[in-house]
Scaffold this motif. Structure first.
Motif, PDB file in Angstrom:
ATOM      1  N   LYS A 136      25.428  56.745  36.512  1.00 13.38           N
ATOM      2  CA  LYS A 136      24.686  57.787  37.222  1.00 13.38           C
ATOM      3  C   LYS A 136      24.110  57.234  38.529  1.00 13.38           C
ATOM      4  O   LYS A 136      24.109  57.925  39.556  1.00 13.38           O
ATOM      5  N   LYS A 137      23.637  56.005  38.501  1.00 16.50           N
ATOM      6  CA  LYS A 137      23.151  55.375  39.733  1.00 16.50           C
ATOM      7  C   LYS A 137      24.279  55.241  40.752  1.00 16.50           C
ATOM      8  O   LYS A 137      24.073  55.388  41.955  1.00 16.50           O
ATOM      9  N   ARG A 138      25.450  54.953  40.253  1.00 22.72           N
ATOM     10  CA  ARG A 138      26.630  54.742  41.094  1.00 22.72           C
ATOM     11  C   ARG A 138      27.147  56.064  41.667  1.00 22.72           C
ATOM     12  O   ARG A 138      27.804  56.098  42.707  1.00 22.72           O
ATOM     13  N   GLY A 139      26.860  57.158  40.945  1.00 22.94           N
ATOM     14  CA  GLY A 139      27.346  58.451  41.395  1.00 22.94           C
ATOM     15  C   GLY A 139      28.627  58.880  40.725  1.00 22.94           C
ATOM     16  O   GLY A 139      29.317  59.787  41.194  1.00 22.94           O
ATOM     17  N   GLY A 140      28.933  58.230  39.604  1.00 29.28           N
ATOM     18  CA  GLY A 140      30.129  58.634  38.867  1.00 29.28           C
ATOM     19  C   GLY A 140      30.732  57.480  38.094  1.00 29.28           C
ATOM     20  O   GLY A 140      30.267  56.340  38.162  1.00 29.28           O
ATOM     21  N   GLY A 141      31.779  57.789  37.336  1.00 25.35           N
ATOM     22  CA  GLY A 141      32.449  56.769  36.554  1.00 25.35           C
ATOM     23  C   GLY A 141      33.435  57.387  35.584  1.00 25.35           C
ATOM     24  O   GLY A 141      33.631  58.611  35.567  1.00 25.35           O
ATOM     25  N   ASN A 142      34.033  56.539  34.797  1.00 23.93           N
ATOM     26  CA  ASN A 142      35.021  56.975  33.805  1.00 23.93           C
ATOM     27  C   ASN A 142      34.779  56.274  32.480  1.00 23.93           C
ATOM     28  O   ASN A 142      34.593  55.051  32.438  1.00 23.93           O
ATOM     29  N   ILE A 143      34.794  57.060  31.413  1.00 23.29           N
ATOM     30  CA  ILE A 143      34.679  56.519  30.060  1.00 23.29           C
ATOM     31  C   ILE A 143      35.892  56.992  29.267  1.00 23.29           C
ATOM     32  O   ILE A 143      36.268  58.162  29.332  1.00 23.29           O
ATOM     33  N   VAL A 144      36.498  56.070  28.548  1.00 19.48           N
ATOM     34  CA  VAL A 144      37.628  56.410  27.675  1.00 19.48           C
ATOM     35  C   VAL A 144      37.317  55.907  26.269  1.00 19.48           C
ATOM     36  O   VAL A 144      36.988  54.738  26.077  1.00 19.48           O
ATOM     37  N   TYR A 145      37.416  56.805  25.311  1.00 16.64           N
ATOM     38  CA  TYR A 145      37.312  56.434  23.902  1.00 16.64           C
ATOM     39  C   TYR A 145      38.717  56.245  23.350  1.00 16.64           C
ATOM     40  O   TYR A 145      39.548  57.146  23.466  1.00 16.64           O
TER      41      TYR A 145
END
Length: 265
Positions: A136-145
């Motif tokens: 959230k600090k970065r402004g986004g991201g990706n998570i994969v389960y």
């Protein structure tokens, strides 16, 4: 795996849990080959250092951190150290998992059942919990389960494992909804039979209980797939690469089945 020129993930930081062997190792290597800094994590230090060194020898960037995903203090330490060193966490792959006992549900002890959930479900929860604030600090991201085909359909073995993989599938959808506004995409990957230690152990168990050689059982398993063979760890790794790359910018809350057509019958 040699570094490629595409650079689809150039400069991004990726934590891959359970990446000291098998599918996790393949994911870490593929992500690094496309420019990511792969944070190798797991409980076997020697194997983790091996994977990191192999990535660096191939021209990629990687480092190993000891991590038991059931230990929240360790999860906090690894995520914090990654953020403090690189100033961001772009990718989290929740891959760490165990199979648990292969016996009917009613024969499980409560302790056996809960331990599989502790690693596969609570471990993934803890990693997501501690990574999301940095994303959230970065402004986004990706998570994969990393789930399983048996997070979608049933099977007559390792019931706790399959139940946890169904949990991982829904966790990804919930997180996709919760964090879409934060530009965090969350998806699940559902491997079929992939030639990993888990599948080798499964065939060994089948051989001991039902008879037949592991080689014969492997041929039978290959024949059960419309494509003619079981998969390799890289088959899953390239699916993850797609999901965490910009090519998948409109993909969230999705489940990517990679199983050679096994569940299409």
């Amino acid at each position: 795996m040699e570094r490629k020129d595409n650079g689809r993930l150039e400069g991004r930081t990726a934590i891959v849990t359970g990446s000291t062997y098998g599918i996790g190792e393949a994911i870490a290597k593929v992500l690094s080959s496309e420019g990511a800094i792969s944070i190798i994590t797991g409980r076997t230090d020697e194997e983790g250092e091996r994977v990191a060194e192999e990535i660096k020898s191939a021209g990629g960037a990687a480092e190993f951190h000891h991590l038991d995903v059931t230990d929240e203090k360790e999860v906090d330490e690894v995520t914090r150290a990654t953020y403090e060193k690189y100033g961001k966490i772009d990718i989290l792959v929740n891959n760490a998992g165990i199979a648990g006992p292969n016996k009917p549900t009613h024969e499980y002890t409560r302790e056996e059942w809960e331990y599989v959930f502790d690693v596969n479900v609570t471990g993934a929860f803890l990693c997501t919990k501690h990574v999301v604030p940095y994303m959230k600090k970065r402004g986004g991201g990706n998570i994969v389960y990393i789930s399983s085909i048996y997070g979608i359909v049933g099977a007559q073995d390792i019931p706790a494992y399959h139940a946890t993989k169904a949990s991982n599938r829904i966790m990804a959808k919930i997180d996709a909804l919760l964090y879409a506004k934060d530009n965090i995409r969350v998806n699940s990957v559902h491997p079929g039979f992939i030639w990993t230690p888990l599948v080798k152990d499964f065939l060994t168990d089948q051989s001991e209980n039902l008879g037949g050689t592991i080689e014969d059982l492997r041929r039978e398993l290959d024949a059960a797939h419309p494509i003619g063979h079981i998969g390799e760890p890289n088959d899953i790794a390239y699916g993850v690469l797609y999901l965490v790359s910009d090519e998948a910018k409109f993909v969230t809350g999705s489940e990517l089945v990679i199983d050679g057509g096994y569940t299409s019958r």
